[in-house]
Write a protein that holds these residues in place. Structure first.
Motif, PDB file in Angstrom:
ATOM      1  N   LEU A 289      42.629  57.372 -35.856  1.00  0.00           N
ATOM      2  CA  LEU A 289      44.105  57.640 -36.340  1.00  0.00           C
ATOM      3  C   LEU A 289      44.679  56.355 -36.864  1.00  0.00           C
ATOM      4  N   LYS A 290      43.828  55.405 -36.725  1.00  0.00           N
ATOM      5  CA  LYS A 290      44.186  54.123 -37.187  1.00  0.00           C
ATOM      6  C   LYS A 290      44.127  53.933 -38.746  1.00  0.00           C
ATOM      7  N   ASN A 291      43.646  54.988 -39.476  1.00  0.00           N
ATOM      8  CA  ASN A 291      43.622  55.158 -40.802  1.00  0.00           C
ATOM      9  C   ASN A 291      44.849  55.710 -41.346  1.00  0.00           C
ATOM     10  N   ARG A 292      45.662  54.841 -41.783  1.00  0.00           N
ATOM     11  CA  ARG A 292      46.883  55.263 -42.433  1.00  0.00           C
ATOM     12  C   ARG A 292      46.975  56.273 -43.587  1.00  0.00           C
ATOM     13  N   VAL A 293      45.956  56.455 -44.170  1.00  0.00           N
ATOM     14  CA  VAL A 293      45.994  57.452 -44.985  1.00  0.00           C
ATOM     15  C   VAL A 293      45.623  59.049 -44.487  1.00  0.00           C
ATOM     16  N   LEU A 294      44.814  59.022 -43.386  1.00  0.00           N
ATOM     17  CA  LEU A 294      44.388  60.280 -43.056  1.00  0.00           C
ATOM     18  C   LEU A 294      45.099  60.371 -41.675  1.00  0.00           C
ATOM     19  N   ALA A 295      45.546  59.610 -41.219  1.00  0.00           N
ATOM     20  CA  ALA A 295      46.068  59.664 -39.854  1.00  0.00           C
ATOM     21  C   ALA A 295      46.958  61.091 -39.498  1.00  0.00           C
ATOM     22  N   ARG A 296      47.850  61.158 -40.372  1.00  0.00           N
ATOM     23  CA  ARG A 296      48.722  62.355 -40.158  1.00  0.00           C
ATOM     24  C   ARG A 296      47.807  63.951 -40.354  1.00  0.00           C
ATOM     25  N   ALA A 297      47.004  64.011 -41.214  1.00  0.00           N
ATOM     26  CA  ALA A 297      45.910  65.029 -41.188  1.00  0.00           C
ATOM     27  C   ALA A 297      45.122  65.196 -40.069  1.00  0.00           C
ATOM     28  N   ILE A 298      44.726  64.138 -39.543  1.00  0.00           N
ATOM     29  CA  ILE A 298      43.691  64.114 -38.271  1.00  0.00           C
ATOM     30  C   ILE A 298      44.589  64.551 -37.059  1.00  0.00           C
ATOM     31  N   ALA A 299      45.813  63.884 -37.044  1.00  0.00           N
ATOM     32  CA  ALA A 299      46.558  64.375 -35.820  1.00  0.00           C
ATOM     33  C   ALA A 299      46.747  65.839 -35.831  1.00  0.00           C
ATOM     34  N   ASP A 300      47.102  66.221 -36.910  1.00  0.00           N
ATOM     35  CA  ASP A 300      47.468  67.643 -37.310  1.00  0.00           C
ATOM     36  C   ASP A 300      46.187  68.644 -36.924  1.00  0.00           C
ATOM     37  N   ALA A 301      44.919  68.248 -37.166  1.00  0.00           N
ATOM     38  CA  ALA A 301      43.858  68.884 -36.926  1.00  0.00           C
ATOM     39  C   ALA A 301      43.518  69.071 -35.347  1.00  0.00           C
TER      40      ALA A 301
END
Length: 414
Positions: A289-301
């Motif tokens: 989740l520290k990856n700012r590019v993918l954090a939103r998508a990872i959290a939603d998954a």
């Protein structure tokens, strides 16, 4: 024989004005006692290097109730106040055992509103639940029955950010194990495809064995953004307009969370029903989740919630869940010949091995995860088999933890 487990059955209820007022007072008192006890324990350690336990804070609570400033604590049921002290004791135990950070104070606006009642503080008869300090039972919507002949041991009342009231009843239950099957499946999680299975399952996946990611947050992103903009425009404070705007934001988040949870329950139940052995990959979601590019998508998954559901459902219904170590090179290993490829960036979704096999990155990973998990299940406890590629490079090391727990395949770093 079915294993005895403790299950929480959550229902929505609609309190009367008097009940809502009583519960709101209880929530406030629970938060106040928690913060007072946390402050007392923190000051005792910082000033005197003294550790204060639950018994000491319980004695403090008795003194607080007799003071003029905190006399209102005696107006609500004492059981939720004692329970919050026990929760604080558990939080400190987790901190000392390095399982969690130091406990923090509860916020009036941001913390979860809840109160826990033990059997001495409620009455449950003929499907009617009456809490302490209340004359009438709660108006509960019984969406499903409780286990036959079971009486709740603990009741937790809560109110979410959308203003909805819930009651959770903890009961002893014996889930019936599902019929045994020889089917096995390996699971690779992703963002575009939420799950990729090692084999297709009719009615659940497409022909490649993939389950599309519904992207629940993306569907309501515009609605949520508008509600958050409206809240940001309201003057800071406790005004009614700001409270209404905050409620709209809470409802938008609740709508997203409800859809996500419902989808994950359906998927995990289908996977547990269809397969005897399920193999998943261990992921450090917090670090990802520290990856700012993918954090939103990872959290939603919500990969962590997916794994949690698989763990307890597998335990309930007599299934085996195997966890493969996060360092296992599932994407770079050819599932046909075992050759380990070098560096493979995330943008490479398809690749061809030297043996001529064309691979879909996610499908290949799911097959390798299944193979590693089955190797663990077959070898038994205390065995650390090592498989090598044709070139002699180690592809994985696995180990099995003792029975009655989730079995895991581990590979040391380096």
């Amino acid at each position: 024989m079915a294993t005895l487990v403790r299950r929480a059955f959550k229902f929505r209820f609609y309190p009367t004005d008097a009940q809502a007022a009583e519960l709101s007072r209880t929530f406030g008192c629970v938060r106040k006692v928690y913060n007072l006890a946390l402050q007392a324990r923190t000051e005792a350690w910082q000033q005197r290097q003294e550790r204060v336990n639950y018994n000491a804070t319980s004695a403090m609570l008795t003194v607080w109730k007799k003071t003029g400033e905190l006399a209102y604590l005696a107006e609500v049921s004492s059981v939720p106040l004692q329970q919050t002290l026990r929760h604080l004791q558990g939080a400190f135990a987790n901190f000392f055992q390095k399982r969690a950070k130091y406990p923090t104070f509860k916020s009036r606006k941001k913390s979860r509103k809840s109160a826990e009642y033990t059997s001495s503080a409620f009455r449950f008869r003929d499907g009617r639940l009456t809490l302490a300090k209340m004359a009438d039972p709660l108006d509960i919507v019984w969406s499903r029955p409780l286990p036959d002949g079971r009486t709740p041991t603990t009741v937790t009342v809560s109110q979410d950010s959308a203003g909805r009231w819930f009651v959770s009843m903890l009961c002893d239950d014996r889930p019936r194990p599902m019929p045994t099957t020889d089917a096995t499946v390996g699971i690779d999680v992703g963002i575009t495809s939420l799950l990729t299975l090692s084999r297709p399952i009719e009615g659940l996946t497409d022909r490649q064995g993939k389950i599309c990611n519904p992207r629940h947050e993306r569907k309501d992103r515009r609605r949520l953004a508008k509600a958050q903009r409206d809240l940001a425009r309201k003057a800071a404070g406790d005004g009614k307009n700001r409270a209404k705007a905050r409620l709209k934001v809470g409802r938008a988040h609740a709508r997203i969370a409800d859809r996500r949870r419902d989808f994950l329950h359906k998927v995990t139940t289908a996977l547990v029903r269809e397969n005897q052995t399920i193999v998943i990959e261990d992921l450090t979601v917090r670090s990802m989740l520290k990856n700012r590019v993918l954090a939103r998508a990872i959290a939603d998954a919500s990969w962590s919630e997916l794994r949690s559901m698989l763990e307890y459902k597998a335990a309930w219904y007599g299934r085996d869940l195997v966890v493969v170590d996060r360092w296992f090179p599932s994407s770079k290993l050819c599932s046909t010949c075992g050759t380990l490829r070098g560096r493979m960036p995330l943008n490479v979704r398809e690749w061809t091995c030297g043996c001529g096999t064309a691979h879909d990155r996610d499908v290949n990973a799911a097959k390798n995860i299944l193979a590693a998990g089955l190797a663990v299940a077959a070898c038994g406890d205390g065995v650390r088999p090592q498989r090598s590629t044709p070139g002699g490079q180690s592809s994985a090391k696995q180990e099995v933890v003792p029975p009655q727990r989730t079995r895991a395949a581990a590979q040391p770093r380096g």
